[in-house]
Design a protein around this motif. Structure first.
Motif, PDB file in Angstrom:
ATOM      1  N   LEU A 212     -19.772  11.314  -1.168  1.00  0.00           N
ATOM      2  CA  LEU A 212     -18.857  11.530  -2.281  1.00  0.00           C
ATOM      3  C   LEU A 212     -17.452  11.774  -1.752  1.00  0.00           C
ATOM      4  O   LEU A 212     -17.088  12.885  -1.363  1.00  0.00           O
ATOM      5  CB  LEU A 212     -19.317  12.719  -3.126  1.00  0.00           C
ATOM      6  CG  LEU A 212     -20.688  12.584  -3.792  1.00  0.00           C
ATOM      7  CD1 LEU A 212     -20.902  13.720  -4.789  1.00  0.00           C
ATOM      8  CD2 LEU A 212     -20.841  11.252  -4.504  1.00  0.00           C
ATOM      9  N   VAL A 213     -16.679  10.710  -1.723  1.00  0.00           N
ATOM     10  CA  VAL A 213     -15.302  10.771  -1.255  1.00  0.00           C
ATOM     11  C   VAL A 213     -14.597   9.518  -1.766  1.00  0.00           C
ATOM     12  O   VAL A 213     -15.254   8.532  -2.110  1.00  0.00           O
ATOM     13  CB  VAL A 213     -15.256  10.870   0.295  1.00  0.00           C
ATOM     14  CG1 VAL A 213     -15.673   9.559   0.951  1.00  0.00           C
ATOM     15  CG2 VAL A 213     -13.905  11.337   0.803  1.00  0.00           C
ATOM     16  N   SER A 214     -13.278   9.567  -1.849  1.00  0.00           N
ATOM     17  CA  SER A 214     -12.533   8.414  -2.349  1.00  0.00           C
ATOM     18  C   SER A 214     -12.751   7.196  -1.449  1.00  0.00           C
ATOM     19  O   SER A 214     -13.032   7.336  -0.256  1.00  0.00           O
ATOM     20  CB  SER A 214     -11.044   8.751  -2.417  1.00  0.00           C
ATOM     21  OG  SER A 214     -10.566   9.147  -1.139  1.00  0.00           O
ATOM     22  N   PRO A 215     -12.627   5.998  -2.001  1.00  0.00           N
ATOM     23  CA  PRO A 215     -12.782   4.787  -1.186  1.00  0.00           C
ATOM     24  C   PRO A 215     -11.793   4.753  -0.025  1.00  0.00           C
ATOM     25  O   PRO A 215     -10.670   5.246  -0.131  1.00  0.00           O
ATOM     26  CB  PRO A 215     -12.505   3.653  -2.180  1.00  0.00           C
ATOM     27  CG  PRO A 215     -12.839   4.228  -3.518  1.00  0.00           C
ATOM     28  CD  PRO A 215     -12.427   5.673  -3.435  1.00  0.00           C
ATOM     29  N   MET A 216     -12.193   4.167   1.077  1.00  0.00           N
ATOM     30  CA  MET A 216     -11.320   4.074   2.244  1.00  0.00           C
ATOM     31  C   MET A 216     -10.047   3.299   1.902  1.00  0.00           C
ATOM     32  O   MET A 216     -10.079   2.309   1.182  1.00  0.00           O
ATOM     33  CB  MET A 216     -12.049   3.365   3.394  1.00  0.00           C
ATOM     34  CG  MET A 216     -13.174   4.159   4.002  1.00  0.00           C
ATOM     35  SD  MET A 216     -13.870   3.336   5.475  1.00  0.00           S
ATOM     36  CE  MET A 216     -14.510   1.823   4.737  1.00  0.00           C
ATOM     37  N   GLY A 217      -8.924   3.794   2.411  1.00  0.00           N
ATOM     38  CA  GLY A 217      -7.662   3.104   2.244  1.00  0.00           C
ATOM     39  C   GLY A 217      -7.009   3.257   0.887  1.00  0.00           C
ATOM     40  O   GLY A 217      -5.955   2.667   0.636  1.00  0.00           O
ATOM     41  N   ARG A 218      -7.580   4.071   0.008  1.00  0.00           N
ATOM     42  CA  ARG A 218      -7.041   4.205  -1.340  1.00  0.00           C
ATOM     43  C   ARG A 218      -5.826   5.143  -1.390  1.00  0.00           C
ATOM     44  O   ARG A 218      -4.921   4.955  -2.194  1.00  0.00           O
ATOM     45  CB  ARG A 218      -8.140   4.739  -2.265  1.00  0.00           C
ATOM     46  CG  ARG A 218      -7.724   5.017  -3.698  1.00  0.00           C
ATOM     47  CD  ARG A 218      -7.572   3.747  -4.501  1.00  0.00           C
ATOM     48  NE  ARG A 218      -8.828   3.037  -4.640  1.00  0.00           N
ATOM     49  CZ  ARG A 218      -9.763   3.284  -5.564  1.00  0.00           C
ATOM     50  NH1 ARG A 218      -9.570   4.269  -6.434  1.00  0.00           N
ATOM     51  NH2 ARG A 218     -10.857   2.567  -5.629  1.00  0.00           N
ATOM     52  N   ILE A 219      -5.815   6.185  -0.556  1.00  0.00           N
ATOM     53  CA  ILE A 219      -4.786   7.228  -0.632  1.00  0.00           C
ATOM     54  C   ILE A 219      -4.168   7.421   0.755  1.00  0.00           C
ATOM     55  O   ILE A 219      -4.861   7.315   1.779  1.00  0.00           O
ATOM     56  CB  ILE A 219      -5.396   8.558  -1.119  1.00  0.00           C
ATOM     57  CG1 ILE A 219      -6.107   8.355  -2.461  1.00  0.00           C
ATOM     58  CG2 ILE A 219      -4.335   9.642  -1.248  1.00  0.00           C
ATOM     59  CD1 ILE A 219      -7.014   9.495  -2.843  1.00  0.00           C
ATOM     60  N   THR A 220      -2.870   7.699   0.799  1.00  0.00           N
ATOM     61  CA  THR A 220      -2.195   7.951   2.069  1.00  0.00           C
ATOM     62  C   THR A 220      -1.633   9.369   2.111  1.00  0.00           C
ATOM     63  O   THR A 220      -1.457  10.016   1.081  1.00  0.00           O
ATOM     64  CB  THR A 220      -1.032   6.968   2.290  1.00  0.00           C
ATOM     65  OG1 THR A 220      -0.021   7.216   1.296  1.00  0.00           O
ATOM     66  CG2 THR A 220      -1.500   5.529   2.210  1.00  0.00           C
ATOM     67  N   MET A 221      -1.335   9.819   3.317  1.00  0.00           N
ATOM     68  CA  MET A 221      -0.717  11.133   3.483  1.00  0.00           C
ATOM     69  C   MET A 221       0.636  11.169   2.788  1.00  0.00           C
ATOM     70  O   MET A 221       1.001  12.182   2.174  1.00  0.00           O
ATOM     71  CB  MET A 221      -0.566  11.445   4.975  1.00  0.00           C
ATOM     72  CG  MET A 221      -0.348  12.904   5.292  1.00  0.00           C
ATOM     73  SD  MET A 221      -1.824  13.897   4.986  1.00  0.00           S
ATOM     74  CE  MET A 221      -1.097  15.554   5.016  1.00  0.00           C
ATOM     75  N   GLY A 222       1.352  10.071   2.827  1.00  0.00           N
ATOM     76  CA  GLY A 222       2.642  10.017   2.152  1.00  0.00           C
ATOM     77  C   GLY A 222       2.512  10.179   0.654  1.00  0.00           C
ATOM     78  O   GLY A 222       3.296  10.892   0.018  1.00  0.00           O
ATOM     79  N   GLU A 223       1.514   9.520   0.074  1.00  0.00           N
ATOM     80  CA  GLU A 223       1.299   9.626  -1.365  1.00  0.00           C
ATOM     81  C   GLU A 223       0.968  11.061  -1.757  1.00  0.00           C
ATOM     82  O   GLU A 223       1.480  11.575  -2.766  1.00  0.00           O
ATOM     83  CB  GLU A 223       0.163   8.694  -1.780  1.00  0.00           C
ATOM     84  CG  GLU A 223      -0.115   8.659  -3.272  1.00  0.00           C
ATOM     85  CD  GLU A 223      -1.262   7.730  -3.628  1.00  0.00           C
ATOM     86  OE1 GLU A 223      -1.558   7.612  -4.846  1.00  0.00           O
ATOM     87  OE2 GLU A 223      -1.874   7.145  -2.713  1.00  0.00           O
ATOM     88  N   LEU A 224       0.128  11.717  -0.969  1.00  0.00           N
ATOM     89  CA  LEU A 224      -0.262  13.086  -1.280  1.00  0.00           C
ATOM     90  C   LEU A 224       0.931  14.042  -1.198  1.00  0.00           C
ATOM     91  O   LEU A 224       1.171  14.834  -2.119  1.00  0.00           O
ATOM     92  CB  LEU A 224      -1.364  13.548  -0.323  1.00  0.00           C
ATOM     93  CG  LEU A 224      -1.899  14.963  -0.585  1.00  0.00           C
ATOM     94  CD1 LEU A 224      -2.736  14.997  -1.845  1.00  0.00           C
ATOM     95  CD2 LEU A 224      -2.717  15.473   0.614  1.00  0.00           C
ATOM     96  N   LEU A 225       1.699  13.959  -0.116  1.00  0.00           N
ATOM     97  CA  LEU A 225       2.819  14.887   0.049  1.00  0.00           C
ATOM     98  C   LEU A 225       3.973  14.572  -0.893  1.00  0.00           C
ATOM     99  O   LEU A 225       4.665  15.487  -1.362  1.00  0.00           O
ATOM    100  CB  LEU A 225       3.291  14.897   1.505  1.00  0.00           C
ATOM    101  CG  LEU A 225       2.283  15.415   2.535  1.00  0.00           C
ATOM    102  CD1 LEU A 225       2.976  15.696   3.859  1.00  0.00           C
ATOM    103  CD2 LEU A 225       1.544  16.653   2.048  1.00  0.00           C
ATOM    104  N   ASP A 226       4.186  13.313  -1.196  1.00  0.00           N
ATOM    105  CA  ASP A 226       5.205  12.971  -2.196  1.00  0.00           C
ATOM    106  C   ASP A 226       4.851  13.579  -3.550  1.00  0.00           C
ATOM    107  O   ASP A 226       5.724  14.097  -4.257  1.00  0.00           O
ATOM    108  CB  ASP A 226       5.323  11.449  -2.344  1.00  0.00           C
ATOM    109  CG  ASP A 226       6.109  10.807  -1.212  1.00  0.00           C
ATOM    110  OD1 ASP A 226       6.761  11.543  -0.450  1.00  0.00           O
ATOM    111  OD2 ASP A 226       6.054   9.568  -1.092  1.00  0.00           O
ATOM    112  N   ALA A 227       3.570  13.521  -3.901  1.00  0.00           N
ATOM    113  CA  ALA A 227       3.125  14.098  -5.172  1.00  0.00           C
ATOM    114  C   ALA A 227       3.318  15.610  -5.173  1.00  0.00           C
ATOM    115  O   ALA A 227       3.733  16.196  -6.180  1.00  0.00           O
ATOM    116  CB  ALA A 227       1.668  13.740  -5.436  1.00  0.00           C
TER     117      ALA A 227
END
Length: 328
Positions: A212-227
């Protein structure tokens, strides 16, 4: 559906309980009474680690039991044995940590696991979770047991402090050490997506192990910290820093900079696991911005300080160490 939630007042257990109540399920929460159970649930008190601690569960029948226990496997064993004849299915929220290290990028549920003993006292997290899996299967059988092997879990009610630390760091403003590369892929599961999948799996009669985890390659560290910066730190400036520079500054990945792991073996183990089986069985991965926004709203609603599990170390980077690494 009748759910028996073993726990149910913090983080994963609370999310499962609230999701079940929202579906109109009849929910019994078995816990020690240290925190209030969600409104609408029937609370039953007991300490499953103590002699006679499960006596309050001597009667009753349920369609599904959900268990998040993370310490001595014998505690799962005792509960599962007691409930095997009075519950239809046992969902054990396990962990991707049960897989042997090092992992392999793209590996799935067939990857080798660590040894575990269902009769053991607490030893180490991975072995304890594997022992819990074996205990659940021994009591309920493979056809009635779901092993929900969660990856990194984020979202409202988090009591580890990873996402709350990043949000509070952004709220302080100034120059923020952002560990690169910006496009580095990460994996996690929103606790509410985990909860929804667990309930669906129980209702649909699934069994076996699922990552149970998001699909590979779906989210980046940049996307998380920008949010994080967008909702909590409009005055914060992210300074993206090469991984080796971060490590050479003596900063501990994962613990001092939560979620982040430098590219390499450990990153591939933690952030490149296949969840195709669970996705095919209905696992949803909501946008990072939604997880971040809702966690920030929850954090502000409780005064800005997240609860801290006493059995887990405090995470986050000290301001003076960050400043030194940034040359400020």
């Amino acid at each position: 559906m009748r759910l028996l939630m073993l726990g149910g007042t913090e983080f994963v257990g609370r999310a499962v309980t609230e999701a079940a109540l929202a579906r109109g399920w009849e929910v019994t929460v078995f816990h020690r009474g240290h925190h209030a159970a969600p409104e609408g649930a029937r609370a039953v008190h007991g300490d499953r680690t103590a002699e006679g601690g499960l006596d309050a569960l001597a009667d009753g029948e349920w369609d599904v039991v959900v268990d998040t226990w993370s310490a001595a496997p014998r505690v799962v064993r005792d509960a599962a044995r007691l409930l095997a004849g009075r519950a239809g299915r046992y969902v054990y929220v396990s962990s991707a940590s049960v897989y042997r290290y090092p992992g392999e990028a793209g590996s799935d549920e067939s990857f080798p696991v660590v040894d575990g003993d269902p009769d053991a006292d607490a030893t180490a997290y991975a072995e304890d979770k594997r022992g819990g899996e074996l205990a659940a299967v021994a009591a309920f059988g493979e056809e009635r047991t779901v092993l929900a092997r969660a990856g990194l879990i984020l979202g409202p009610y988090e009591n580890i402090g990873r996402l709350p630390w990043w949000l509070n760091r952004m709220a302080r403003g100034g120059t923020v050490l952002a560990p690169g590369p910006r496009d580095l892929d990460i994996q996690y599961v929103d606790v509410r997506d985990l909860a929804a999948w667990v309930l669906d799996a129980a209702a649909d009669g699934l069994h076996g192990a699922y990552n149970l985890v998001s699909p590979m390659g779906r989210i980046t560290m940049g996307e998380l910290l920008d949010a994080c910066a967008e909702v909590a730190g409009p005055e914060a400036t992210l300074r993206w820093t090469e991984p080796q520079v971060v490590l050479d500054a003596g900063i501990e990945q994962w613990s001092e900079l939560p979620v982040w792991l430098a590219p390499g073996e450990l990153h591939d183990t933690m952030h490149r696991t296949s969840s195709e089986k669970a996705v095919a069985a209905g696992l949803r991965a909501r946008p990072a911005a939604e997880t971040v926004r809702d966690t920030w709203e929850w954090l502000r609603s409780i005064g800005g300080t997240a609860p801290q599990r006493p059995d887990r170390p405090v995470v986050g980077l000290a301001p003076e160490k960050e400043a030194k690494a940034l040359g400020l």
